[in-house]
Design a protein around this motif. Structure first.
Motif, PDB file in Angstrom:
ATOM      1  N   GLU A 163       0.853  -1.191   0.076  1.00  0.00           N
ATOM      2  CA  GLU A 163       0.094  -0.018  -0.139  1.00  0.00           C
ATOM      3  C   GLU A 163       0.718   1.414  -0.106  1.00  0.00           C
ATOM      4  N   PRO A 164       2.035   1.454   1.088  1.00  0.00           N
ATOM      5  CA  PRO A 164       2.555   2.595   0.831  1.00  0.00           C
ATOM      6  C   PRO A 164       3.385   2.860  -0.430  1.00  0.00           C
ATOM      7  N   ILE A 165       3.739   1.831  -0.841  1.00  0.00           N
ATOM      8  CA  ILE A 165       4.534   1.873  -2.413  1.00  0.00           C
ATOM      9  C   ILE A 165       3.469   2.535  -3.384  1.00  0.00           C
ATOM     10  N   PHE A 166       2.197   1.882  -3.557  1.00  0.00           N
ATOM     11  CA  PHE A 166       1.386   2.280  -4.373  1.00  0.00           C
ATOM     12  C   PHE A 166       0.896   3.636  -4.156  1.00  0.00           C
ATOM     13  N   ARG A 167       0.779   4.162  -3.094  1.00  0.00           N
ATOM     14  CA  ARG A 167       0.102   5.473  -2.759  1.00  0.00           C
ATOM     15  C   ARG A 167       1.449   6.417  -3.310  1.00  0.00           C
ATOM     16  N   ARG A 178       3.334  -8.209  -5.583  1.00  0.00           N
ATOM     17  CA  ARG A 178       2.488  -7.321  -6.512  1.00  0.00           C
ATOM     18  C   ARG A 178       2.923  -6.063  -6.860  1.00  0.00           C
ATOM     19  N   VAL A 179       3.930  -5.341  -6.083  1.00  0.00           N
ATOM     20  CA  VAL A 179       4.486  -4.316  -6.516  1.00  0.00           C
ATOM     21  C   VAL A 179       5.239  -4.590  -7.711  1.00  0.00           C
ATOM     22  N   ARG A 180       6.138  -5.615  -7.789  1.00  0.00           N
ATOM     23  CA  ARG A 180       6.956  -5.775  -8.854  1.00  0.00           C
ATOM     24  C   ARG A 180       5.992  -6.190 -10.256  1.00  0.00           C
TER      25      ARG A 180
END
Ligand code: ADE
Length: 232
Positions: free
Chosen positions: A65-69, A121-123
């Motif tokens: 979540e923090p990376i997507f945001r 999921r970030v990758r």
């Protein structure tokens, strides 16, 4: 070029970027670096950026979540992002041709991983390129991101005083550099090779070429093989 770096250890990155070539590139307005603290995008009282891995195992994993945001925030302003790069030991190994290609981009985002890694999921959803700076494991991606920024900064037009010097570096043509000397011409009994003080530039060029090939053959013979196959 603009580079946004996403990290949970922003302090590591601040000093080196003010110094040397990256510092000069920034001072000249040729490189614009923005550092983003992942914790600013985390929720809850503890602003937690990592969590235990599903399925068990050692180490913590950076939460999605923090990376997507953070990335959504970053991409809402400025030029479109060309690449979102995840620094990781299992990425493609950085070399000079890769640095040359990336230096032509206008805007990069670098994600410095930590702990055991980052949620897959970030990758899968955000990252467009994964880069390693070598076959060893660092404790985080911050130093790797610094290495990449340094390699790119010195390639940006106008950053180096002598515009030809980045192109004559080791690796630009697949060979290591020749030995370099400066004054004094003799120091503690060791004299500079005579050819370098001869003033004969043809001889100097020939000597440097020979030195480069000899050094490359001794230290990195695979670079010579790679050159041979490239010119076939
Ligand atoms: N993070 C940890 N080790 C790394 C490496 N070798 N390259 C890039 N990022 C890393």
């Amino acid at each position: 070029m603009r580079v946004d770096i996403i990290t949970c250890l922003p302090e590591i990155l601040k000093g080196p970027l003010d110094e040397s070539i990256p510092g000069r590139a920034r001072a000249k307005g040729l490189l614009d670096v923005h550092i983003h603290d992942l914790r600013d995008y985390a929720e809850g009282k503890h602003r937690q950026v990592d969590d235990y891995p599903f399925g068990g195992g050692a180490g913590m994993v950076l939460k999605p979540e923090p990376i997507f945001r953070c990335l959504e925030d970053i991409s809402s302003e400025g030029d479109p992002i060309d690449e979102v790069v995840f620094m990781t030991p299992d990425g493609e190994v950085l070399d000079q041709p890769m640095a040359n290609t990336l230096s032509l981009q206008k805007r990069l985002v670098l994600l410095a991983g930590h702990y055991k890694g980052v949620d897959q999921r970030v990758r899968d959803r955000l990252v467009t390129k994964e880069i390693s700076i070598g076959d060893y494991v660092l404790s985080g991606g911050e130093l790797a991101a610094m290495v990449l920024v340094d390699a790119l900064a010195r390639l940006l037009p106008g950053v180096l005083g002598d515009s030809s010097s980045a192109l004559t570096d080791s690796f630009q043509d697949g060979l290591l550099d020749a030995p370099a000397y400066t004054r004094p011409a003799e120091f503690r009994g060791d004299a500079v090779p005579e050819v370098l003080t001869s003033g004969n530039h043809k001889r100097i060029d020939t000597w440097r070429d020979e030195q480069r090939i000899t050094k490359t053959r001794e230290r990195r013979p695979e670079l010579l093989e790679h050159r041979d196959t490239q010119s076939d």
